[in-house]
Design a protein around this motif. Structure first.
Motif, PDB file in Angstrom:
ATOM      1  N   VAL A  36      12.603   8.946 -10.907  1.00  0.00           N
ATOM      2  CA  VAL A  36      13.238   9.569  -9.738  1.00  0.00           C
ATOM      3  C   VAL A  36      14.658   9.068  -9.523  1.00  0.00           C
ATOM      4  CG1 VAL A  36      11.035   9.971  -8.609  1.00  0.00           C
ATOM      5  CG2 VAL A  36      12.316   7.874  -8.097  1.00  0.00           C
ATOM      6  N   THR A  37      15.003   7.920 -10.114  1.00  0.00           N
ATOM      7  CA  THR A  37      16.384   7.432  -9.974  1.00  0.00           C
ATOM      8  C   THR A  37      17.236   7.798 -11.188  1.00  0.00           C
ATOM      9  OG1 THR A  37      15.786   5.259 -10.907  1.00  0.00           O
ATOM     10  CG2 THR A  37      15.701   5.500  -8.509  1.00  0.00           C
ATOM     11  N   LEU A  80       2.062   6.763  -0.314  1.00  0.00           N
ATOM     12  CA  LEU A  80       1.106   5.782  -0.810  1.00  0.00           C
ATOM     13  C   LEU A  80       1.432   5.459  -2.264  1.00  0.00           C
ATOM     14  CD1 LEU A  80      -2.179   7.296   0.639  1.00  0.00           C
ATOM     15  CD2 LEU A  80      -1.165   5.117   1.326  1.00  0.00           C
ATOM     16  N   ILE A  81       1.330   4.179  -2.612  1.00  0.00           N
ATOM     17  CA  ILE A  81       1.656   3.784  -3.984  1.00  0.00           C
ATOM     18  C   ILE A  81       0.739   4.487  -4.978  1.00  0.00           C
ATOM     19  CG2 ILE A  81       1.470   1.836  -5.596  1.00  0.00           C
ATOM     20  CD1 ILE A  81       3.000   0.166  -3.623  1.00  0.00           C
ATOM     21  N   ASP A  82      -0.533   4.650  -4.631  1.00  0.00           N
ATOM     22  CA  ASP A  82      -1.441   5.367  -5.538  1.00  0.00           C
ATOM     23  C   ASP A  82      -0.967   6.794  -5.777  1.00  0.00           C
ATOM     24  OD1 ASP A  82      -3.071   3.208  -5.948  1.00  0.00           O
ATOM     25  OD2 ASP A  82      -4.599   3.817  -4.493  1.00  0.00           O
ATOM     26  N   ASP A  83      -0.440   7.428  -4.734  1.00  0.00           N
ATOM     27  CA  ASP A  83       0.065   8.792  -4.896  1.00  0.00           C
ATOM     28  C   ASP A  83       1.341   8.809  -5.730  1.00  0.00           C
ATOM     29  OD1 ASP A  83      -2.000   9.851  -3.427  1.00  0.00           O
ATOM     30  OD2 ASP A  83      -0.883   9.905  -1.548  1.00  0.00           O
ATOM     31  N   LEU A  84       2.194   7.824  -5.530  1.00  0.00           N
ATOM     32  CA  LEU A  84       3.425   7.755  -6.319  1.00  0.00           C
ATOM     33  C   LEU A  84       3.118   7.576  -7.798  1.00  0.00           C
ATOM     34  CD1 LEU A  84       5.708   5.529  -4.055  1.00  0.00           C
ATOM     35  CD2 LEU A  84       5.617   8.015  -4.213  1.00  0.00           C
ATOM     36  N   ARG A  85       2.115   6.774  -8.095  1.00  0.00           N
ATOM     37  CA  ARG A  85       1.731   6.579  -9.499  1.00  0.00           C
ATOM     38  C   ARG A  85       1.157   7.858 -10.090  1.00  0.00           C
ATOM     39  NH1 ARG A  85      -0.663   0.792  -8.568  1.00  0.00           N
ATOM     40  NH2 ARG A  85      -2.442   1.966  -7.839  1.00  0.00           N
ATOM     41  N   LYS A  86       0.372   8.578  -9.301  1.00  0.00           N
ATOM     42  CA  LYS A  86      -0.212   9.823  -9.798  1.00  0.00           C
ATOM     43  C   LYS A  86       0.866  10.828 -10.164  1.00  0.00           C
ATOM     44  CE  LYS A  86      -4.495   9.450  -7.124  1.00  0.00           C
ATOM     45  NZ  LYS A  86      -5.214   9.963  -5.925  1.00  0.00           N
ATOM     46  N   ASP A  87       1.969  10.772  -9.421  1.00  0.00           N
ATOM     47  CA  ASP A  87       3.048  11.713  -9.693  1.00  0.00           C
ATOM     48  C   ASP A  87       3.817  11.373 -10.963  1.00  0.00           C
ATOM     49  OD1 ASP A  87       2.465  13.199  -7.495  1.00  0.00           O
ATOM     50  OD2 ASP A  87       3.917  12.227  -6.187  1.00  0.00           O
ATOM     51  N   GLY A  88       3.565  10.183 -11.503  1.00  0.00           N
ATOM     52  CA  GLY A  88       4.232   9.794 -12.739  1.00  0.00           C
ATOM     53  C   GLY A  88       3.634  10.548 -13.936  1.00  0.00           C
ATOM     54  N   GLU A  89       4.369  10.619 -15.012  1.00  0.00           N
ATOM     55  CA  GLU A  89       3.902  11.345 -16.184  1.00  0.00           C
ATOM     56  C   GLU A  89       2.823  10.540 -16.917  1.00  0.00           C
ATOM     57  OE1 GLU A  89       7.812  11.611 -17.815  1.00  0.00           O
ATOM     58  OE2 GLU A  89       7.911  13.756 -17.429  1.00  0.00           O
ATOM     59  N   PRO A  90       1.829  11.227 -17.503  1.00  0.00           N
ATOM     60  CA  PRO A  90       0.769  10.527 -18.221  1.00  0.00           C
ATOM     61  C   PRO A  90       1.294   9.848 -19.479  1.00  0.00           C
ATOM     62  CG  PRO A  90       0.582  12.890 -18.551  1.00  0.00           C
ATOM     63  CD  PRO A  90       1.642  12.683 -17.510  1.00  0.00           C
ATOM     64  N   PRO A 142      -5.487   6.534 -23.001  1.00  0.00           N
ATOM     65  CA  PRO A 142      -4.558   6.981 -21.956  1.00  0.00           C
ATOM     66  C   PRO A 142      -4.318   5.820 -20.997  1.00  0.00           C
ATOM     67  CG  PRO A 142      -6.379   8.528 -22.245  1.00  0.00           C
ATOM     68  CD  PRO A 142      -6.748   7.278 -22.980  1.00  0.00           C
ATOM     69  N   THR A 143      -3.113   5.683 -20.490  1.00  0.00           N
ATOM     70  CA  THR A 143      -2.803   4.602 -19.557  1.00  0.00           C
ATOM     71  C   THR A 143      -2.305   5.172 -18.241  1.00  0.00           C
ATOM     72  OG1 THR A 143      -0.540   4.395 -20.370  1.00  0.00           O
ATOM     73  CG2 THR A 143      -2.211   3.025 -21.424  1.00  0.00           C
ATOM     74  N   ARG A 144      -2.512   4.407 -17.187  1.00  0.00           N
ATOM     75  CA  ARG A 144      -2.096   4.832 -15.857  1.00  0.00           C
ATOM     76  C   ARG A 144      -0.580   4.713 -15.705  1.00  0.00           C
ATOM     77  NH1 ARG A 144      -4.065   1.248 -10.890  1.00  0.00           N
ATOM     78  NH2 ARG A 144      -2.626  -0.174 -11.925  1.00  0.00           N
ATOM     79  N   ALA A 145      -0.014   5.685 -15.079  1.00  0.00           N
ATOM     80  CA  ALA A 145       1.415   5.601 -14.788  1.00  0.00           C
ATOM     81  C   ALA A 145       1.676   4.434 -13.845  1.00  0.00           C
ATOM     82  CB  ALA A 145       1.892   6.906 -14.152  1.00  0.00           C
ATOM     83  N   THR A 146       2.778   3.747 -14.027  1.00  0.00           N
ATOM     84  CA  THR A 146       3.127   2.625 -13.176  1.00  0.00           C
ATOM     85  C   THR A 146       4.186   3.029 -12.166  1.00  0.00           C
ATOM     86  OG1 THR A 146       4.907   1.851 -14.613  1.00  0.00           O
ATOM     87  CG2 THR A 146       2.676   1.046 -15.091  1.00  0.00           C
ATOM     88  N   LEU A 147       4.313   2.214 -11.137  1.00  0.00           N
ATOM     89  CA  LEU A 147       5.352   2.461 -10.151  1.00  0.00           C
ATOM     90  C   LEU A 147       6.730   2.355 -10.796  1.00  0.00           C
ATOM     91  CD1 LEU A 147       5.849   3.046  -7.163  1.00  0.00           C
ATOM     92  CD2 LEU A 147       5.928   0.576  -6.774  1.00  0.00           C
ATOM     93  N   THR A 180       0.825  -1.213   0.000  1.00  0.00           N
ATOM     94  CA  THR A 180       0.000   0.000   0.000  1.00  0.00           C
ATOM     95  C   THR A 180       0.859   1.263   0.000  1.00  0.00           C
ATOM     96  OG1 THR A 180      -0.145  -0.302   2.402  1.00  0.00           O
ATOM     97  CG2 THR A 180      -2.026  -1.020   1.094  1.00  0.00           C
ATOM     98  N   CYS A 181       2.063   1.160   0.557  1.00  0.00           N
ATOM     99  CA  CYS A 181       2.986   2.290   0.617  1.00  0.00           C
ATOM    100  C   CYS A 181       4.360   1.830   0.149  1.00  0.00           C
ATOM    101  CB  CYS A 181       3.117   2.828   2.045  1.00  0.00           C
ATOM    102  SG  CYS A 181       1.567   3.236   2.860  1.00  0.00           S
ATOM    103  N   ALA A 182       5.201   2.780  -0.227  1.00  0.00           N
ATOM    104  CA  ALA A 182       6.544   2.417  -0.663  1.00  0.00           C
ATOM    105  C   ALA A 182       7.485   3.593  -0.508  1.00  0.00           C
ATOM    106  CB  ALA A 182       6.539   1.945  -2.121  1.00  0.00           C
ATOM    107  N   ALA A 183       8.767   3.252  -0.397  1.00  0.00           N
ATOM    108  CA  ALA A 183       9.846   4.232  -0.497  1.00  0.00           C
ATOM    109  C   ALA A 183      10.773   3.756  -1.601  1.00  0.00           C
ATOM    110  CB  ALA A 183      10.597   4.351   0.821  1.00  0.00           C
ATOM    111  N   ILE A 184      11.242   4.686  -2.406  1.00  0.00           N
ATOM    112  CA  ILE A 184      12.192   4.358  -3.467  1.00  0.00           C
ATOM    113  C   ILE A 184      13.558   4.856  -3.033  1.00  0.00           C
ATOM    114  CG2 ILE A 184      12.850   4.782  -5.868  1.00  0.00           C
ATOM    115  CD1 ILE A 184       9.879   5.052  -6.536  1.00  0.00           C
ATOM    116  N   VAL A 185      14.532   3.938  -3.013  1.00  0.00           N
ATOM    117  CA  VAL A 185      15.873   4.256  -2.555  1.00  0.00           C
ATOM    118  C   VAL A 185      16.850   4.126  -3.714  1.00  0.00           C
ATOM    119  CG1 VAL A 185      16.245   1.878  -1.783  1.00  0.00           C
ATOM    120  CG2 VAL A 185      17.671   3.693  -0.853  1.00  0.00           C
ATOM    121  N   ASP A 186      17.787   5.055  -3.779  1.00  0.00           N
ATOM    122  CA  ASP A 186      18.793   5.038  -4.836  1.00  0.00           C
ATOM    123  C   ASP A 186      20.121   5.493  -4.249  1.00  0.00           C
ATOM    124  OD1 ASP A 186      19.624   4.670  -7.527  1.00  0.00           O
ATOM    125  OD2 ASP A 186      19.519   6.822  -7.882  1.00  0.00           O
TER     126      ASP A 186
END
Length: 314
Positions: free
Chosen positions: A306-307, A221-231, A294-299, A206-212
Motif C-alpha cells: 500500500v505504500t 483489524l490486523i487480521d483483515d489487513l493480512r487477508k487483503d495481502g496477496e497469497p 501456501p503461507t499467510r500474508a504478513t503485515l 489488534t488493529c493498525a493504520a498504515i501511514v505514508d
C-alpha cells in the motif's frame, strides 16, 4: 470496516491536517481507535507519526480538522482529556542524577497522593523494580523507555499513547512489553503505539493504520489487513535457478523472492487456486519439488504494497 461501527472510539480524528510552511506533515487523517484495543500507527521514519501524536496531545496546533480523545475535543477540552491519558513522545527525558524511583516521585508530587501510591506498582509493571533505586544515568536506552512508560502509568490512564516505545528494548524486553500491553487492554483500556517495527506491531496490536507521507492509506483489524495481502507460496526445489526461469514466465506469479534457505523460493501469486498448476509447471520443466506450502500474508507485505514499496519479479 465493521470493526469501526461496534465500539466506542478512544481516539477520533476528522480530516486532521498539519502544515509547516509549504510542507504537509499530516494530510487529512481520519483515524478511529476503538476502546479496548492495542492500535498500531505504522509508518516509515518521517511519515508524520510523531506530528500526529503531538497534535492529539495538544502540543502543536492542527492546521485544520478536528480530533477527540476519550470523547473530549482537543484542544478545547485538553485538560479533561489528558487527565485520563498517559503519553510518551519520542525518547523520554529524566533527571539523570536521580534514581528511577525519585524521577517518578517528582512527577507524582504534581499529581497527588494517588499517583505516589502507584509508584511501586508502575515500576513492577515495566520490570524495573530491581533497578528503581539506581540513578537514571546508569540506565540503558531500553531501561529509559521502560521508565518512560512507568511515568505514563502514574495517572492510572485509560488511554496510553506511546511513540516508538520498543526503541532500545532487547528481545526479552520486547516480549515483556507485549505482555504488558495485552494485560493493559484486557482491563478494557486502550494503547496507541506509533512504530516502524512492523513485525512487533503485528504481534502486539489488534488493529493498525498504515501511514505514508502523512496520509493514512489503510486501517482496520490486523487480521483483515493480512487477508487483503496477496497469497504466497513457499517451494523447496532441487534446481532453484531453473525454477526461477520457469516461474518467471507464468502470469500467475507476481513476484519471486529468495527465502534465505538453499533451494527455497517464496512466490507472490495471483490466487491460491493456481498452486497445483504452478507445481505442474515445475515438474514438467524438470524441477523436482521437495516441499511446498501456501503461507499467510504478513503485515509487512501489506505495508509494502500500500505504500508502493513492493517490487515486481526479480
Amino acid at each position: 470496516m465493521g470493526w469501526m461501527n461496534t465500539q466506542v472510539d478512544a481516539v477520533t480524528t476528522t480530516d486532521l491536517t498539519k502544515r509547516f510552511g509549504d510542507r504537509t506533515a499530516v494530510r487529512a487523517v481520519n483515524l478511529r481507535v476503538p476502546t479496548g484495543t492495542a492500535f498500531g500507527y505504522l509508518g516509515a521514519n518521517g511519515a508524520g507519526k510523531t506530528t500526529l501524536i503531538r497534535m492529539l496531545l495538544g502540543l502543536v496546533p492542527a492546521s485544520s480538522g478536528s480530533m477527540r480523545l476519550l470523547g473530549h475535543p482537543v484542544p478545547q477540552q485538553r485538560a479533561e482529556a489528558l487527565a485520563r491519558v498517559g503519553a510518551m513522545v519520542e525518547e523520554p527525558r529524566f533527571h539523570d542524577h536521580l534514581s528511577g524511583r525519585e524521577n517518578l516521585q517528582v512527577v507524582a508530587a504534581a499529581r497527588g497522593a494517588a499517583a505516589a501510591e502507584r509508584i511501586d506498582h508502575c515500576l513492577d509493571q515495566v520490570g524495573l523494580s530491581a533497578r528503581g533505586r539506581d540513578r537514571v544515568k546508569t540506565y540503558s536506552l531500553g531501561m529509559r523507555q521502560r521508565l518512560g512508560i512507568a511515568r505514563c502509568l502514574l495517572g492510572d490512564p485509560d488511554l496510553l499513547i506511546l511513540d516508538e516505545p520498543m526503541n532500545g528494548l532487547d528481545p526479552a524486553g520486547i516480549a515483556e512489553f507485549r505482555l504488558f500491553v495485552h494485560d493493559f487492554i484486557d482491563q478494557g483500556r486502550t494503547v496507541v503505539l506509533s512504530s516502524h517495527l512492523l513485525d512487533e506491531i503485528e504481534k502486539t496490536c489488534t488493529c493498525a493504520a498504515i501511514v505514508d507521507h502523512g496520509e493514512v492509506v489503510v486501517q482496520g483489524l490486523i487480521d483483515d489487513l493480512r487477508k487483503d495481502g496477496e497469497p504466497r507460496l513457499r517451494v523447496d526445489v532441487d534446481r532453484p535457478e531453473l525454477a526461477r526461469r520457469l516461474l518467471h514466465e507464468s502470469s500467475d506469479v507476481k513476484a519471486i523472492h529468495e527465502s534465505g534457505r538453499p533451494g527455497e523460493l517464496e512466490l507472490t501469486i495471483t490466487d491460491t487456486k493456481v498452486v497445483s498448476e504452478l507445481i505442474r509447471t515445475l515438474l514438467e520443466g524438470g524441477c523436482a519439488v521437495q516441499r511446498f506450502e501456501p503461507t499467510r500474508a504478513t503485515l509487512e507485505e501489506r505495508f509494502l504494497k500500500v505504500t508502493g514499496r513492493l517490487g515486481d519479479k526479480e
